[in-house]
Design an enzyme around this catalytic site. Structure first.
Site, mmCIF file in Angstrom:
data_model
loop_
_atom_site.group_PDB
_atom_site.id
_atom_site.type_symbol
_atom_site.label_atom_id
_atom_site.label_comp_id
_atom_site.label_asym_id
_atom_site.label_seq_id
_atom_site.Cartn_x
_atom_site.Cartn_y
_atom_site.Cartn_z
ATOM 1 N N ARG A 155 -14.240 12.971 6.316
ATOM 2 C CA ARG A 155 -12.956 13.625 6.644
ATOM 3 C C ARG A 155 -12.484 14.503 5.496
ATOM 4 O O ARG A 155 -11.922 15.581 5.697
ATOM 5 C CB ARG A 155 -11.893 12.561 6.952
ATOM 6 N N ASP A 165 -15.197 2.880 7.184
ATOM 7 C CA ASP A 165 -14.122 3.719 6.663
ATOM 8 C C ASP A 165 -14.580 4.496 5.434
ATOM 9 O O ASP A 165 -14.236 5.667 5.272
ATOM 10 C CB ASP A 165 -12.893 2.880 6.301
ATOM 11 N N SER A 208 -7.609 3.922 8.971
ATOM 12 C CA SER A 208 -8.312 3.850 7.683
ATOM 13 C C SER A 208 -7.587 2.879 6.743
ATOM 14 O O SER A 208 -8.190 1.967 6.164
ATOM 15 C CB SER A 208 -8.361 5.262 7.076
ATOM 16 N N HIS A 265 0.854 -1.191 0.000
ATOM 17 C CA HIS A 265 0.000 0.000 0.000
ATOM 18 C C HIS A 265 0.884 1.233 0.000
ATOM 19 O O HIS A 265 1.806 1.338 0.806
ATOM 20 C CB HIS A 265 -0.910 0.023 1.241
ATOM 21 N N LYS A 271 -8.686 -1.560 6.069
ATOM 22 C CA LYS A 271 -8.951 -2.135 4.740
ATOM 23 C C LYS A 271 -7.971 -3.266 4.437
ATOM 24 O O LYS A 271 -8.350 -4.304 3.890
ATOM 25 C CB LYS A 271 -8.875 -1.048 3.670
HETATM 26 N N1 URA Z 1 -5.611 6.588 2.421
HETATM 27 C C1 URA Z 1 -6.625 5.990 3.068
HETATM 28 O O1 URA Z 1 -7.103 4.945 2.662
HETATM 29 N N2 URA Z 1 -7.083 6.579 4.190
HETATM 30 C C2 URA Z 1 -6.587 7.720 4.682
HETATM 31 O O2 URA Z 1 -7.041 8.171 5.701
HETATM 32 C C3 URA Z 1 -5.542 8.340 3.985
HETATM 33 C C4 URA Z 1 -5.068 7.741 2.850
#
Ligand code: URA
Length: 430
Positions: free
Chosen positions: A173, A166, A188, A87, A192
């Site tokens: 947000r 999320d 967040s 990621h 995932k």
């Molecule tokens: N990427 C995400 O998935 N969540 C965040 O809060 C920031 C970047």
């Protein structure tokens, strides 16, 4: 019906006053928010209180667990090979997922990569792949599993069932100035990735003007929190802090980044893209227990390219198709001869976005051919009058604002000026 154990004002006030939220408060507030019992304005206030007052590690762990519990968890344990995912926290010209996923698959480790679309100046992996004719981002869980077994790599959109808390909270947000809180970013991303069910995870935490995290200390803090969350959840997790003060490679856009990625898979491509792809591949393979394979061999012998073509075909795409080309182009020539000593990632990212490669609102379309090519990287000699940038778009009215973004975004020093490039990989957190 049992009475509600908490109410929103109590939870908001506790965090507003600098206290730690209990596990029960966290579990309740995220469940109630997902169900619509806690309203957006209440969650906005709580998110701002978290941004201002922070959370300790126990709270962040509970928050992440509650987000995972809001949806389904995938399970790849039935696959015949180990799994590893990567990621990136997002950068300019960051096309690394495209060559990386098939490369790691070619080394015998399956890559279940759930990706997103771009918002703002950082590009989205799905937007890039959607420039390939026929390619589709939406796969069912069964299709994903079958492709992981047959090809070994999948890059697709996360389904609605994964961490729905999320999805709702991230959108909130985004419009309430609360994206930048480390507890909220870490939970967040990790909710995932843990729900996705990967066995190993490598985090590419970007640092610099083109990244969320502008300074290395905050990036390291974010990396440490994410590595701890992953490790506690049984996912072998490491993080690399990597430079995002200069954009990656020579292109930022959609189709043009696919082309650059294919060059890497063919054994060429810009040196920095190759270096970072190999560094991340080695980390993914090590985390998945495969230190016996050298990914550089798989780039050289064509097997990573074979895996790429199989991955694109499996999702309906034609890997040999001609990619869309922007209708209009505009060349910016170097104003003087010398050495390019600075190329600012944020300026380039904003220019690409304004040319139509990215979107302003999440429902906007992107232009497949739009973007920007830079013909030199810091340290390269440039010649007065020779092309420095090529801007690409279908809508020429966009050129002026893109050019404005580039103004002041680069420096050319006198010929012969020495230039020491900084490292791409700045640090490693495990
Ligand atoms: N990427 C995400 O998935 N969540 C965040 O809060 C920031 C970047």
């Amino acid at each position: 019906m049992s009475p509600q154990p908490h109410d929103a004002v109590e939870v908001i006030s506790a965090k507003r006053d600098g206290g730690a939220l209990s596990s029960s408060q966290i579990e309740w507030v995220l469940d109630a928010y997902t169900k619509g019992v806690v309203a957006d304005e209440q969650m906005s206030a709580l998110a701002m209180a978290i941004l201002l007052n922070g959370m300790d590690r126990r709270e962040i762990g509970d928050w992440t667990a509650a987000m995972i519990a809001s949806g389904e968890r995938m399970d790849f344990s039935a696959l015949s090979r180990p799994t590893a995912d990567k990621h990136s926290t997002g950068g300019v010209g960051d096309k690394i997922t495209l060559p990386l996923a098939p490369l790691v698959a070619a080394c015998g480790v399956a890559v279940p990569q759930l990706s997103g679309r771009g918002l703002g100046h950082t590009g989205g992996t799905l937007d890039k792949l959607e420039s390939i004719p026929g390619w589709r981002a939406a796969l069912s869980n069964e299709e994903m599993m079958a492709q992981l077994e047959s090809v070994g790599a999948v890059i697709c959109a996360a389904g609605d069932g994964l961490a729905p808390a999320d999805k709702k909270l991230y959108a909130l947000r985004d419009v309430t100035g609360t994206v930048e809180a480390i507890p909220l970013i870490a939970s967040s991303i990790m909710s995932k990735k843990i729900a996705e069910g990967t066995g190993a995870l490598v985090l590419d935490v970007k640092v610099g003007t083109g990244a969320f995290m502008k300074d290395v200390d905050r990036a390291r803090e974010l990396a440490e929190v994410m590595v701890a969350l992953g490790t506690d959840a049984g996912v072998r997790t490491v993080a690399l802090l990597t430079d995002m003060s200069v954009p990656l490679g020579l292109t930022a856009g959609n189709a043009i980044e696919v082309t650059e990625s294919v060059e890497v898979l063919a054994g060429g491509g810009p040196a920095d893209v190759v270096e970072l792809t190999l560094a991340l591949a080695r980390e993914m393979l090590a985390a998945a227990g495969r230190t016996d394979v050298d990914p550089a061999d798989k780039l050289a012998d064509g097997s990573a390219m074979d895996a790429w073509k199989a991955m694109i075909r499996a999702q309906g795409g034609d890997p040999d198709a001609t990619l869309p080309v922007a209708r209009e182009s505009h060349v910016v020539a170097a104003g003087s001869s010398g050495v390019l000593t600075r190329l600012d990632a944020l300026s380039v990212g904003i220019a690409a976005w304004r040319l139509g490669a990215g979107r302003e609102r999440k429902e906007d379309p992107v232009q497949a051919g739009a973007g920007i090519v830079w013909h030199a990287r810091p340290g390269d000699e440039v010649t007065a009058g020779a092309p420095l940038f090529t801007l690409l778009t279908d809508t020429p009215a966009r050129f002026d604002r893109a050019l404005a973004a580039l103004e002041g975004g680069y420096d050319i020093a006198a010929p012969g000026t020495s230039y020491e490039p900084g490292p791409i990989v700045i640090d490693r957190v495990s």
